[in-house]
Design an enzyme around this catalytic site. Structure first.
Site, mmCIF file in Angstrom:
data_model
loop_
_atom_site.group_PDB
_atom_site.id
_atom_site.type_symbol
_atom_site.label_atom_id
_atom_site.label_comp_id
_atom_site.label_asym_id
_atom_site.label_seq_id
_atom_site.Cartn_x
_atom_site.Cartn_y
_atom_site.Cartn_z
ATOM 1 C CG MET A 1 -1.591 1.293 1.472
ATOM 2 S SD MET A 1 -2.708 1.332 2.874
ATOM 3 C CE MET A 1 -1.620 1.186 4.246
ATOM 4 N N PRO A 2 1.082 1.869 -1.150
ATOM 5 C CG PRO A 2 1.642 2.140 -3.383
ATOM 6 C CD PRO A 2 0.714 1.408 -2.488
ATOM 7 C CE1 TYR A 3 0.017 9.264 3.875
ATOM 8 C CE2 TYR A 3 2.395 9.331 4.181
ATOM 9 C CZ TYR A 3 1.140 9.897 4.361
ATOM 10 O OH TYR A 3 1.024 11.084 5.016
ATOM 11 C CE LYS B 1 4.337 -0.810 -4.782
ATOM 12 N NZ LYS B 1 4.522 -1.961 -3.932
ATOM 13 C CG HIS C 1 -3.911 5.405 1.028
ATOM 14 N ND1 HIS C 1 -5.190 5.596 1.469
ATOM 15 C CD2 HIS C 1 -3.730 4.060 0.945
ATOM 16 C CE1 HIS C 1 -5.757 4.414 1.658
ATOM 17 N NE2 HIS C 1 -4.891 3.468 1.345
#
Length: 66
Positions: free
Chosen positions: A1-3, A35, A41
């Protein structure tokens, strides 16, 4: 989960510009890192120019000098 956290000075960044940033960064993470956009996010923080420093000065001070 990239932020991803994007910080910009609070100088009239429009809702449309913010949407472009979110869409562009999301697509970049999809293209480069494969991704999932559903779990990506992006947070945009607007920082007052009195709280932003550059070249040893407050950005608000440098802006007034121009």
């Amino acid at each position: 989960m990239p932020y991803v956290n994007i910080q910009v000075t609070d100088e009239n960044v429009t809702k449309e510009q913010k949407l472009q940033l979110v869409q562009g960064v999301t697509q970049l993470l999809v293209d480069v890192l494969d991704k999932n956009p559903e779990t990506t996010h992006i947070v945009i923080q607007e920082v007052p120019v009195d709280n932003w420093g550059v070249r040893g000065n407050l950005y608000s001070t440098l802006k007034k000098q121009k």
